[in-house]
Design a protein around this motif. Structure first.
Motif, PDB file in Angstrom:
ATOM      1  N   LYS A  22       0.811  -1.217   0.000  1.00  0.00           N
ATOM      2  CA  LYS A  22       0.000   0.000   0.000  1.00  0.00           C
ATOM      3  C   LYS A  22       0.848   1.273   0.000  1.00  0.00           C
ATOM      4  CE  LYS A  22      -3.804  -2.373   2.321  1.00  0.00           C
ATOM      5  NZ  LYS A  22      -4.600  -2.512   3.563  1.00  0.00           N
ATOM      6  N   GLY A  23       2.118   1.124  -0.307  1.00  0.00           N
ATOM      7  CA  GLY A  23       2.958   2.305  -0.450  1.00  0.00           C
ATOM      8  C   GLY A  23       2.557   3.103  -1.679  1.00  0.00           C
ATOM      9  N   ASN A  24       3.018   4.333  -1.733  1.00  0.00           N
ATOM     10  CA  ASN A  24       2.688   5.210  -2.855  1.00  0.00           C
ATOM     11  C   ASN A  24       3.985   5.733  -3.459  1.00  0.00           C
ATOM     12  OD1 ASN A  24       1.060   6.768  -4.620  1.00  0.00           O
ATOM     13  ND2 ASN A  24       1.323   8.560  -3.300  1.00  0.00           N
ATOM     14  N   TYR A  25       4.495   4.977  -4.430  1.00  0.00           N
ATOM     15  CA  TYR A  25       5.757   5.316  -5.072  1.00  0.00           C
ATOM     16  C   TYR A  25       5.493   6.129  -6.348  1.00  0.00           C
ATOM     17  CZ  TYR A  25       7.562   1.813  -1.873  1.00  0.00           C
ATOM     18  OH  TYR A  25       7.887   1.123  -0.750  1.00  0.00           O
ATOM     19  N   THR A  26       6.537   6.742  -6.884  1.00  0.00           N
ATOM     20  CA  THR A  26       6.362   7.580  -8.063  1.00  0.00           C
ATOM     21  C   THR A  26       5.725   6.807  -9.211  1.00  0.00           C
ATOM     22  OG1 THR A  26       8.253   8.962  -7.437  1.00  0.00           O
ATOM     23  CG2 THR A  26       7.567   9.045  -9.734  1.00  0.00           C
ATOM     24  N   SER A 216       1.892  26.489 -14.206  1.00  0.00           N
ATOM     25  CA  SER A 216       2.738  25.886 -13.181  1.00  0.00           C
ATOM     26  C   SER A 216       3.003  24.428 -13.491  1.00  0.00           C
ATOM     27  CB  SER A 216       2.074  26.025 -11.808  1.00  0.00           C
ATOM     28  OG  SER A 216       0.830  25.356 -11.784  1.00  0.00           O
ATOM     29  N   PHE A 217       4.125  23.947 -12.967  1.00  0.00           N
ATOM     30  CA  PHE A 217       4.574  22.584 -13.193  1.00  0.00           C
ATOM     31  C   PHE A 217       4.532  21.792 -11.885  1.00  0.00           C
ATOM     32  CE2 PHE A 217       6.615  25.156 -16.395  1.00  0.00           C
ATOM     33  CZ  PHE A 217       6.695  24.359 -17.529  1.00  0.00           C
ATOM     34  N   THR A 218       4.305  20.488 -12.006  1.00  0.00           N
ATOM     35  CA  THR A 218       4.475  19.563 -10.889  1.00  0.00           C
ATOM     36  C   THR A 218       5.341  18.410 -11.356  1.00  0.00           C
ATOM     37  OG1 THR A 218       2.315  20.105  -9.957  1.00  0.00           O
ATOM     38  CG2 THR A 218       3.341  18.070  -9.203  1.00  0.00           C
ATOM     39  N   LEU A 219       6.342  18.111 -10.573  1.00  0.00           N
ATOM     40  CA  LEU A 219       7.215  16.975 -10.857  1.00  0.00           C
ATOM     41  C   LEU A 219       7.137  15.993  -9.704  1.00  0.00           C
ATOM     42  CD1 LEU A 219       9.519  15.466 -12.385  1.00  0.00           C
ATOM     43  CD2 LEU A 219      11.135  16.931 -11.119  1.00  0.00           C
ATOM     44  N   TYR A 220       6.697  14.780  -9.995  1.00  0.00           N
ATOM     45  CA  TYR A 220       6.767  13.678  -9.039  1.00  0.00           C
ATOM     46  C   TYR A 220       8.039  12.912  -9.359  1.00  0.00           C
ATOM     47  CZ  TYR A 220       1.731  14.631  -8.717  1.00  0.00           C
ATOM     48  OH  TYR A 220       0.501  15.231  -8.568  1.00  0.00           O
ATOM     49  N   THR A 221       8.876  12.690  -8.354  1.00  0.00           N
ATOM     50  CA  THR A 221      10.174  12.088  -8.646  1.00  0.00           C
ATOM     51  C   THR A 221      10.718  11.332  -7.454  1.00  0.00           C
ATOM     52  OG1 THR A 221      12.427  12.590  -9.428  1.00  0.00           O
ATOM     53  CG2 THR A 221      11.400  14.205  -7.974  1.00  0.00           C
ATOM     54  N   THR A 222      11.571  10.380  -7.734  1.00  0.00           N
ATOM     55  CA  THR A 222      12.239   9.583  -6.702  1.00  0.00           C
ATOM     56  C   THR A 222      13.472  10.336  -6.229  1.00  0.00           C
ATOM     57  OG1 THR A 222      13.296   8.441  -8.548  1.00  0.00           O
ATOM     58  CG2 THR A 222      11.466   7.318  -7.504  1.00  0.00           C
ATOM     59  N   SER A 223      13.272  11.234  -5.291  1.00  0.00           N
ATOM     60  CA  SER A 223      14.358  12.125  -4.881  1.00  0.00           C
ATOM     61  C   SER A 223      14.576  12.065  -3.378  1.00  0.00           C
ATOM     62  CB  SER A 223      14.036  13.572  -5.279  1.00  0.00           C
ATOM     63  OG  SER A 223      15.033  14.464  -4.799  1.00  0.00           O
ATOM     64  N   PRO A 250       7.271  11.150  -3.234  1.00  0.00           N
ATOM     65  CA  PRO A 250       6.425  10.337  -2.354  1.00  0.00           C
ATOM     66  C   PRO A 250       7.247   9.243  -1.693  1.00  0.00           C
ATOM     67  CG  PRO A 250       6.077   9.723  -4.644  1.00  0.00           C
ATOM     68  CD  PRO A 250       7.077  10.845  -4.646  1.00  0.00           C
ATOM     69  N   ASP A 251       6.666   8.095  -1.428  1.00  0.00           N
ATOM     70  CA  ASP A 251       7.471   6.998  -0.891  1.00  0.00           C
ATOM     71  C   ASP A 251       8.615   6.704  -1.854  1.00  0.00           C
ATOM     72  OD1 ASP A 251       5.891   6.623   1.362  1.00  0.00           O
ATOM     73  OD2 ASP A 251       4.553   5.211   0.348  1.00  0.00           O
ATOM     74  N   VAL A 252       9.804   6.547  -1.302  1.00  0.00           N
ATOM     75  CA  VAL A 252      10.995   6.275  -2.106  1.00  0.00           C
ATOM     76  C   VAL A 252      11.628   4.994  -1.593  1.00  0.00           C
ATOM     77  CG1 VAL A 252      13.299   7.085  -2.745  1.00  0.00           C
ATOM     78  CG2 VAL A 252      11.373   8.692  -2.684  1.00  0.00           C
ATOM     79  N   GLY A 253      11.780   4.040  -2.474  1.00  0.00           N
ATOM     80  CA  GLY A 253      12.255   2.713  -2.079  1.00  0.00           C
ATOM     81  C   GLY A 253      13.755   2.583  -2.119  1.00  0.00           C
TER      82      GLY A 253
END
Length: 789
Positions: A22-26, A216-223, A250-253
């Motif tokens: 139930k994690g929320n990854y990019t 405007s911009f939105t970037l979802y990223t593994t950061s 968001p969640d980052v693995g």
């Protein structure tokens, strides 16, 4: 101490959602109308791009857009940057070549991004990419670290003759040369610190979105640091003004450093979203990760240690060539310089040290920070030198270390660092006791009777964590301050939201941060939630790396909590009709000193928002406070790890039989999580020592681009770890924390190699010490022994 407060081994709150899927990854994020990106990458390590033909590809089914470096240039999108300035010995600045997010004119390593194809589905994007025709003029490549500066070597960037980015030095050369001139013994080693590929469980991913209504911009990223990503993408790359760019991690693995940096793919996705008028999503596959994620380590070093007639170390001299790959990455210049050379003193009182570092370009993937970042490389140099020196002098390695340990604190090293607190001998003594070093000779004889070789190796490591204070890192060339921020929002019902500029990618912040706040405020841990990873929610922060979340991030939280308590006392004084100076706060209650009059934390929170008692007074309604924390020094975790292993000389197979780790991390918030960090770090360090090694051929092709070719450590490569702790409180932050995330990865490689060389009786054992490498080392040692007899 409560069962959920500071010092308790509280089970991680976040794990339930992770282990139940139930994690929320990019990659879980999907935006309405999104399209999918596929990057066409260079098959060559070095080539000029003569032309790119996209005519056929753009008419294929599902294609939304095809973009090249020319499109980037037309939109005035800048290149990726390195944010840490290093100057050479002669004062000249480092030579940073251009790094466009899509290649312009040249490609410089296999996997370099050339074209992005955007289509309705990923399969359609891949099909269209096959129809793109790129005409390359293939050029010679250089891939070997030691040959990058050779006369006639192919040039990676025109701005860097001889592929030299900088020639840097630290320390007192004259004093060090004098120490060597007076030495009675000098130990010399040639050391290769093998290149590694970080392999977090979750590959990188990005989703770029553009809202034309608000521009405007939105970037979802593994950061690991979304705020820094926004800063770089806005201020330097030129995607959008900072207030028009939201970055969400968001969640980052897992990250291990590889997700600190700003990469081409996330840059392209957020830029392309505006170009094609659709959200654009990209998820890396594992081979892409091998090809383009920033690698780690890759040093070639000549090292020398000077010892006087009493057995005291008097000098250390190092010359290192550091491979930074084809492009400078976000923090790459800092790793072989200020994160490396200042740790060459190790735990030892060495009066004179001089280090020279040449950073070079090669036609390989960029190299940047990887778990430990410079400190594993420094520890490997120091601990191999110390071990070999003890053997050459005929002295017990533990006794030689103890004789040379720093004993008085604070201690100023000759290479910048001022160690503030520690007890290195205590860690060594405890490690030897826990490991039963006295019983080792018996175990070694038993192995010999069974036809096996057994060895024991020490590693007495130290690291600098926190990567702060800002004034210090600024003076060393960092382009940003390295403080941390926190905000405590108390709701009217007394629940608390903690907004932190730190970022969690597996460290357990949702648990440890909540433990700290619940302990300080005397409220239930489940009444505390942690918010991070969103630049629209958290004003600004510096992210997570360098084991800084506790020492810096949690210290900011403490400052904000103290402000909440201070205001709570003001509120309580009005409600209880008492002097503010008479209000005490303990165990979640505000009371009037010497009376039974009091209010619980939740009651005061409610009164703060009702504000009937102080309406119109100087006190403002509400209960919300923020703080920034900039420490006064780095923190200095240290410890001793002991590896005991057995070798089958017929096959070269190495089995680690025992592992003892004794670490000083200062105060512990959650001992269970700390021990887990130690376990994970050791596993990565053992991976480097025995299994992992990145291999390029002479043409720049990556030969280890999958798990079939690049060997990761598994459970059966490791024993059960015997973990112990010593404690000296860190004086440079209010919690006394030192940091624990990288210790195992720093300590493990020299412990393994020292044990292997002890077993074999030869110092000629490379990393990774694969069965083949170990078998060959055994054969060489046997031949030398036979020749000597």
């Amino acid at each position: 101490m409560t069962t959920t407060g500071v010092g308790a081994s509280v089970r991680r709150k976040e794990d339930l959602r992770f282990i139940t899927g139930k994690g929320n990854y990019t990659s879980d994020i999907n935006r309405p109308g999104q399209a999918h990106a596929y990057f066409l990458r260079s098959p060559h390590a070095h080539a000029a791009i003569r032309s790119i033909d996209i005519d056929k590809a753009r008419h294929m089914p599902g294609v939304v857009g095809i973009l090249t470096g020319e499109d980037l240039a037309a939109d005035k999108i800048g290149g990726l940057i390195c944010g840490w300035m290093i100057h050479s010995k002669d004062g000249t600045p480092m030579k940073a070549g251009p790094h466009p997010a899509l290649a312009q004119g040249k490609v410089r390593h296999v996997g370099d991004q050339v074209v992005v194809v955007i289509a309705e589905t990923l399969a359609q994007a891949k099909d269209a990419a096959e129809a793109v025709v790129v005409d390359y003029e293939v050029l010679p490549a250089v891939t070997e670290t030691a040959k990058a500066q050779a006369k006639g070597a192919p040039q990676v960037h025109d701005v860097a003759p001889d592929n030299t980015i900088f020639e840097w030095a630290l320390g007192d050369k004259a004093a060090t040369d004098a120490a060597f001139a007076a030495a009675t013994h000098v130990t010399r080693l040639e050391i290769v610190n093998n290149r590694l590929v970080p392999n977090p469980m979750e590959p990188r991913a990005a989703v770029g979105d553009y809202d034309s209504g608000t521009e405007s911009f939105t970037l979802y990223t593994t950061s690991q640091n979304p705020h820094v990503a926004r800063l770089v993408l806005s201020a330097f790359v030129g995607i959008a003004p900072e207030h028009k760019l939201r970055v969400i991690a968001p969640d980052v693995g897992g990250g291990f450093g590889s997700k600190i940096f700003i990469y081409a793919e996330e840059t392209v996705c957020v830029w392309a979203a505006r170009r094609v008028g659709r959200p654009v999503k990209w998820t890396s596959d594992r081979t892409e990760a091998f090809l383009v994620d920033a690698h780690g380590r890759d040093h070639v070093t000549h090292a020398e240690l000077a010892v006087d007639e009493t057995g005291r170390i008097t000098g250390l001299r190092v010359k290192t060539i550091a491979n930074l790959g084809a492009y400078m990455s976000t923090f790459s210049s800092s790793v072989p310089t200020y994160l490396y050379a200042p740790l060459l003193s190790g735990q030892y009182d060495i009066p004179a040290i001089y280090a020279e570092v040449d950073a070079v370009y090669t036609h390989t993937a960029p190299v940047d920070a990887y778990r430990g970042a410079g400190r594993p490389e420094a520890t490997f140099v120091v601990e191999r030198l110390v071990e070999v020196a003890a053997r050459e002098l005929g002295v017990d390695p533990a006794r030689f270390r103890r004789k040379n340990f720093v004993r008085k604190f604070p201690h100023q090293t000759p290479v910048i660092m001022a160690y503030d607190a520690g007890d290195y001998a205590a860690a060594l003594d405890k490690a030897m006791e826990l490991h039963d070093v006295k019983g080792f000779p018996v175990r070694r004889r038993t192995s010999a009777r069974n036809g096996k070789l057994r060895g024991l190796g020490y590693s007495a490591y130290i690291e600098a964590c926190g990567i702060a204070p800002s004034a210090a890192v600024g003076s060393l060339g960092a382009g940003v301050g390295l403080w941390e921020s926190a905000e405590i929002r108390v709701n009217p019902v007394g629940t608390v939201e903690v907004l932190t500029g730190s970022h969690s990618h597996g460290q357990g912040h949702e648990t440890t941060f909540a433990q700290l706040v619940s302990d300080r405020l005397g409220i239930d841990i489940n009444s505390v939630s942690i918010v991070h990873g969103d630049t629209d929610k958290v004003q600004f922060g510096m992210g997570t790396y360098g084991s800084r979340s506790g020492a810096v991030g949690m210290s900011a939280i403490v400052k904000a909590v103290d402000k909440v308590i201070a205001k709570g006392k003001k509120v309580a004084s009005y409600v209880l009709e008492a002097s503010e100076g008479d209000i005490e706060f303990k165990d979640g209650r505000f009371t009037v000193a010497g009376t039974d009059k009091g209010l619980g934390f939740g009651e005061v929170a409610l009164q703060a928002y009702i504000a009937h008692k102080f309406s119109g007074q100087e006190l403002e309604p509400g209960l919300k406070e923020g703080a920034f924390y900039d420490p006064t020094n780095f923190t200095f975790p240290a410890g001793v790890h002991i590896c005991e292993l057995e070798i089958d000389p017929q096959t070269g197979v190495t089995t680690i039989e025992r592992w003892t780790a004794v670490d000083d991390f200062g105060e512990l918030i959650n001992p269970m999580i700390v021990e887990g960090q130690v376990h994970g770090g050791i596993a990565q360090g053992v991976g480097q020592a025995l299994l992992e090694g990145t291999v390029y051929d002479k043409d720049g092709q990556l030969l280890t681009a999958s798990y079939m070719d690049y060997c990761m450590p598994r459970a059966d490569n490791l024993p059960s770890f015997n973990v112990g702790m010593t404690k000296t409180r860190c004086p440079s932050n209010p919690l006394g924390i030192k940091g624990c995330g990288e210790a195992g990865a720093i300590a493990a490689p020299p412990a393994v190699i020292n044990a292997l060389t002890d077993a074999i009786g030869s110092e000629d054992v490379p990393m990774p010490a694969t069965p083949q490498a170990v078998w060959q080392a055994v054969q060489r040692a046997n031949r030398l022994k036979a020749a000597a007899e």
